[in-house]
Design a protein around this motif. Structure first.
Motif, PDB file in Angstrom:
ATOM      1  N   GLU A   1      -5.813  -0.499  -1.469  1.00  0.00           N
ATOM      2  CA  GLU A   1      -7.065   0.145  -1.883  1.00  0.00           C
ATOM      3  C   GLU A   1      -6.926   1.646  -2.105  1.00  0.00           C
ATOM      4  O   GLU A   1      -7.565   2.212  -2.983  1.00  0.00           O
ATOM      5  CB  GLU A   1      -8.144  -0.136  -0.840  1.00  0.00           C
ATOM      6  CG  GLU A   1      -9.524   0.293  -1.253  1.00  0.00           C
ATOM      7  CD  GLU A   1     -10.585  -0.163  -0.281  1.00  0.00           C
ATOM      8  OE1 GLU A   1     -11.773  -0.067  -0.620  1.00  0.00           O
ATOM      9  OE2 GLU A   1     -10.227  -0.616   0.833  1.00  0.00           O
TER      10      GLU A   1
ATOM     11  N   ARG B   1      -9.973 -10.085   1.866  1.00  0.00           N
ATOM     12  CA  ARG B   1     -10.867  -9.227   1.086  1.00  0.00           C
ATOM     13  C   ARG B   1     -11.656  -9.962   0.006  1.00  0.00           C
ATOM     14  O   ARG B   1     -12.393  -9.344  -0.745  1.00  0.00           O
ATOM     15  CB  ARG B   1     -10.055  -8.090   0.457  1.00  0.00           C
ATOM     16  CG  ARG B   1      -9.535  -7.116   1.513  1.00  0.00           C
ATOM     17  CD  ARG B   1      -8.649  -6.048   0.940  1.00  0.00           C
ATOM     18  NE  ARG B   1      -8.179  -5.159   2.009  1.00  0.00           N
ATOM     19  CZ  ARG B   1      -7.173  -4.315   1.874  1.00  0.00           C
ATOM     20  NH1 ARG B   1      -6.535  -4.226   0.722  1.00  0.00           N
ATOM     21  NH2 ARG B   1      -6.804  -3.547   2.875  1.00  0.00           N
TER      22      ARG B   1
ATOM     23  N   GLN C   1       0.799  -1.223   0.000  1.00  0.00           N
ATOM     24  CA  GLN C   1       0.000   0.000   0.000  1.00  0.00           C
ATOM     25  C   GLN C   1       0.830   1.271   0.000  1.00  0.00           C
ATOM     26  O   GLN C   1       0.354   2.326  -0.422  1.00  0.00           O
ATOM     27  CB  GLN C   1      -0.920  -0.003   1.219  1.00  0.00           C
ATOM     28  CG  GLN C   1      -0.199  -0.077   2.550  1.00  0.00           C
ATOM     29  CD  GLN C   1      -1.146  -0.143   3.729  1.00  0.00           C
ATOM     30  OE1 GLN C   1      -2.297   0.253   3.606  1.00  0.00           O
ATOM     31  NE2 GLN C   1      -0.674  -0.646   4.864  1.00  0.00           N
TER      32      GLN C   1
ATOM     33  N   LYS D   1      -6.537  -2.780  -6.123  1.00  0.00           N
ATOM     34  CA  LYS D   1      -7.593  -2.376  -5.191  1.00  0.00           C
ATOM     35  C   LYS D   1      -7.674  -3.327  -3.997  1.00  0.00           C
ATOM     36  O   LYS D   1      -7.926  -2.913  -2.868  1.00  0.00           O
ATOM     37  CB  LYS D   1      -8.931  -2.321  -5.922  1.00  0.00           C
ATOM     38  CG  LYS D   1     -10.055  -1.710  -5.105  1.00  0.00           C
ATOM     39  CD  LYS D   1     -11.308  -1.549  -5.947  1.00  0.00           C
ATOM     40  CE  LYS D   1     -12.416  -0.887  -5.149  1.00  0.00           C
ATOM     41  NZ  LYS D   1     -13.641  -0.699  -5.977  1.00  0.00           N
TER      42      LYS D   1
END
Length: 699
Positions: free
Chosen positions: A298, A644, A262, A294
């Motif tokens: 994200e 996720r 990230q 994503k």
């Protein structure tokens, strides 16, 4: 007057002709002129306190002034260092370049770092890492080679020193901290102005030494020379970036999930020619990468780059842009638009057109990320420097060694050590997986070494073949053939590729990350299944595919089904089957598996688009097999997909059509639900971090 009154002057250069009198003046006149010139210059710089280098004017007084000023500047720098707080801004970023194979990713990286276009450039195997230094003031990116690299802490403090004006250092005035009023990664369309703020230098508490001052081997003091001052303007606001260029072939997709983080910026490269010729196929790859980013990052900004600008027309680009806006804009708000009139960045790596736009926008986007300005403990950065000493002997350390080095630097809180390793992992400085206790115990200090060795096994069979001559000399031709034809790696082959000293490390690493499983169906020597290398059987006449009597579907269509999930399920199924001492070998393809569980029957899985269907042939085993696959999906989700993944389970129910899991459970739909074998309703998080062997034995 410039020399006499300019306190920021650092270097003086005289034109070359001053040393070549015969081309300008007769020798006698030149000598008189030079004497007068030197006298006036000496008089002008007599009281100067800023000049640290002079070229073409080295009188005795000039030499004395240079020595005096360098000593004075060094004293100022060391005074500033002594005032540094325990935390300083690090200004490091990770740039991840992704996209379809042969789309021009590596060529784009070469263009960004100022290298010439190479038409013979080979496709990337696994991932390739490049260290660069980017500058806000211009569009230049400098690739850092071994000679230009310095210690991490040295580099960080040099930025502080360079960003602090001399008068501030003299007057002990604090430099204001960076205030990022907009923590969002999103830029307004057309916004490419870098947000440059001063770096933070605040004095420690009264009577307390700063962390920097306590470090006996701190490098800046040892390395000081006038060049540090000479490059002050260029260094002050540079960003040190590690570029991760990911191989685009499908075989690497299961591997890439481990390294998408990230703390960074993503560049998604696509071939504009492919969008013109085969829009559906090109969009499929682009959507795959956008969904992958994503899932794992994200909030990370994404710049979409279209290559081969020199081979498409303006009308083609407008059509591509309309398609992108229709499909992407609402679903992926992290996309950074190029301009108001176009969403992506068209480039030609052949002639360099459009490359400067990417450089400038990356710099602007990176400077808007909070992590870039995050103040990092000086001790943390020093830990990274000290652990580099281990790389002379081996490229990884265990957690106990990491703790010992941390303790030497005064880092004794384990929560702080975990936070430090997490930051370094997110920035791509080290690799530290935490999904299981065994993975958590290993810190890889050289990420490229790890990727290169895994990619010796996981690679495209057509593009990245091994050196046949060396393989033949080692007597391993049949082993390589078995690897690429049946996705089975022999122990002999893996020991040859990794070396005996690293064999156990990589077996354990790939086993724990579900890139490999023990294949307990061979007799002569241990074999390992590499499911990423499985391919579909092209011989339909010889295809033993079959379907069981009872069916259910794991439907991921509300989100998406990433590449690598099915392969990891296969890993777990084969390992579990081998542990049961089943005699029948599994039948495996890229999107199909038939795995025996002995007298209980078979589990058959088939991946189609965003679903995985399961069929079985023994009714009495239905409830248990359903529980097994649910547990395995939960394990894959938690350990490799950050929890996720989302899916719904549907059961075939004759003419009544598909039945949801909730309704089937309520109705006790046979054979999936019965009183003897209840379905476990615990969350997927219950399997997170469970050691693989314990997990397999528990199901």
């Amino acid at each position: 007057s410039v020399l006499r009154f300019n306190s920021n002057l650092r270097i003086l250069y005289w034109p070359d002709w001053i040393d070549e009198p015969e081309d300008v003046l007769p020798s006698d006149d030149h000598r008189q002129w030079m004497n007068r010139f030197n006298s006036e210059i000496d008089d002008s710089i007599r009281d100067n306190t800023s000049i640290v280098e002079i070229y073409y004017h080295r009188t005795r007084l000039a030499e004395e002034i240079i020595v005096k000023n360098r000593d004075l500047e060094k004293k100022r720098i060391l005074e500033l260092i002594a005032k540094l707080d325990n935390k300083i801004p690090w200004m490091r970023c990770k740039l991840m370049v992704v996209g379809q194979g042969r789309a021009g990713k590596s060529a784009t990286v070469r263009s960004l770092t100022g290298e010439k276009f190479d038409p013979a450039l080979e496709s990337t195997i696994g991932a390739s890492l490049t260290q660069t230094r980017t500058t806000a003031n211009d569009a230049s990116w400098n690739r850092l080679n071994d000679d230009s690299k310095v210690g991490y802490l040295t580099s960080a403090v040099e930025k502080i020193v360079a960003a602090a004006p001399s008068k501030l250092m003299k007057n002990n005035v604090n430099i204001p901290k960076h205030e990022n009023s907009n923590s969002s990664t999103r830029l307004e369309e057309g916004d490419i102005q870098p947000e440059v703020a001063s770096l933070s230098v605040s004095a420690p508490a009264h009577g307390k030494k700063s962390a920097v001052a306590e470090l006996e081997e701190f490098e800046v003091a040892k390395r000081f020379d006038h060049k540090l001052i000479a490059r002050a303007e260029a260094q002050a606001y540079t960003i040190e970036t590690t570029i991760w260029d990911y191989g685009g072939q499908r075989v690497f997709y299961a591997l890439h999930h481990l390294f998408l983080t990230q703390y960074g910026v993503y560049i998604l490269v696509f071939d504009m020619r492919e969008m013109v010729k085969n829009k559906e196929r090109a969009m499929q790859y682009i959507l795959f990468w956008l969904n992958s980013i994503k899932m794992h990052a994200e909030a990370a900004p994404v710049m979409i780059v279209g290559s081969f600008l020199d081979q498409v027309t303006n009308s083609h680009m407008k059509i591509i842009d309309r398609e992108f806006r229709k499909v992407f804009r609402d679903r992926f708000p992290q996309i950074v638009p190029a301009k108001k009139e176009i969403l992506f960045y068209p480039v030609s790596n052949m002639n360099g057109e459009g490359i400067d736009d990417i450089r400038r926008m990356f710099d602007a986007v990176a400077r808007k990320q909070d992590f870039l300005w995050r103040e990092v403990s000086v001790r943390w950065i020093r830990w990274l420097d000290k652990t580099q000493d281990f790389t002379k002997d081996r490229p990884f350390i265990d957690l106990s060694e990491a703790k010992r080095v941390a303790a030497e630097l005064g880092i004794n809180d384990f929560i702080q050590i975990e936070a430090m390793l997490d930051l370094f992992h997110e920035l791509g400085m080290v690799i530290h997986f935490t999904a299981t206790p065994i993975l958590n115990d290993i810190i890889t200090l050289i990420p490229q070494w790890l990727i290169d060795n895994i990619s010796k096994v996981i690679r495209d069979r057509d593009l990245h073949q091994h050196e046949n001559q060396n393989i033949a000399l080692a007597g391993l031709e049949n082993d390589v053939r078995e690897l690429f034809q049946n996705a089975l790696a022999s122990q002999d082959l893996l020991e040859y590729m990794w070396g005996n000293q690293n064999y156990n490390f990589f077996i354990d690493l790939m086993r724990r990350t579900l890139l490999l499983s023990d294949y307990g169906f061979s007799k002569d020597q241990p074999y390992f299944l590499i499911p990423s290398l499985l391919r579909n059987n092209q011989d339909n006449n010889n295809n033993p595919r079959c379907q069981g009597k009872f069916h259910c579907v794991f439907d991921f269509s509300e989100g998406w089904l990433p590449n690598g999930v099915f392969q990891r399920l296969v890993c777990l199924l084969v390992a579990h089957s081998a542990g049961l001492n089943v005699a029948n070998e599994p039948y495996l393809e890229q999107n199909y598996c038939d795995v025996s569980f002995g007298h209980e029957g078979h589990i058959i899985l088939v991946q189609e688009n965003d679903s995985i269907s399961m069929s079985i042939d023994v009714a009495d085993a239905a409830a248990r097999f359903l529980r097994v696959i649910r547990s395995m999906l939960g394990k894959v989700n938690q350990d490799t997909m950050k929890g996720r993944l989302k899916w719904n389970i549907k059961f075939s129910n004759g003419k009544q059509g598909p039945t949801s899991f909730e309704k089937a459970k309520k109705k006790k739909l046979a054979p999936w639900f019965n009183d003897n074998q209840k379905q476990n309703d615990q969350s997927d998080a219950a399997v997170k971090g469970v050691v693989l062997d314990n997990f397999l034995s528990s199901i």
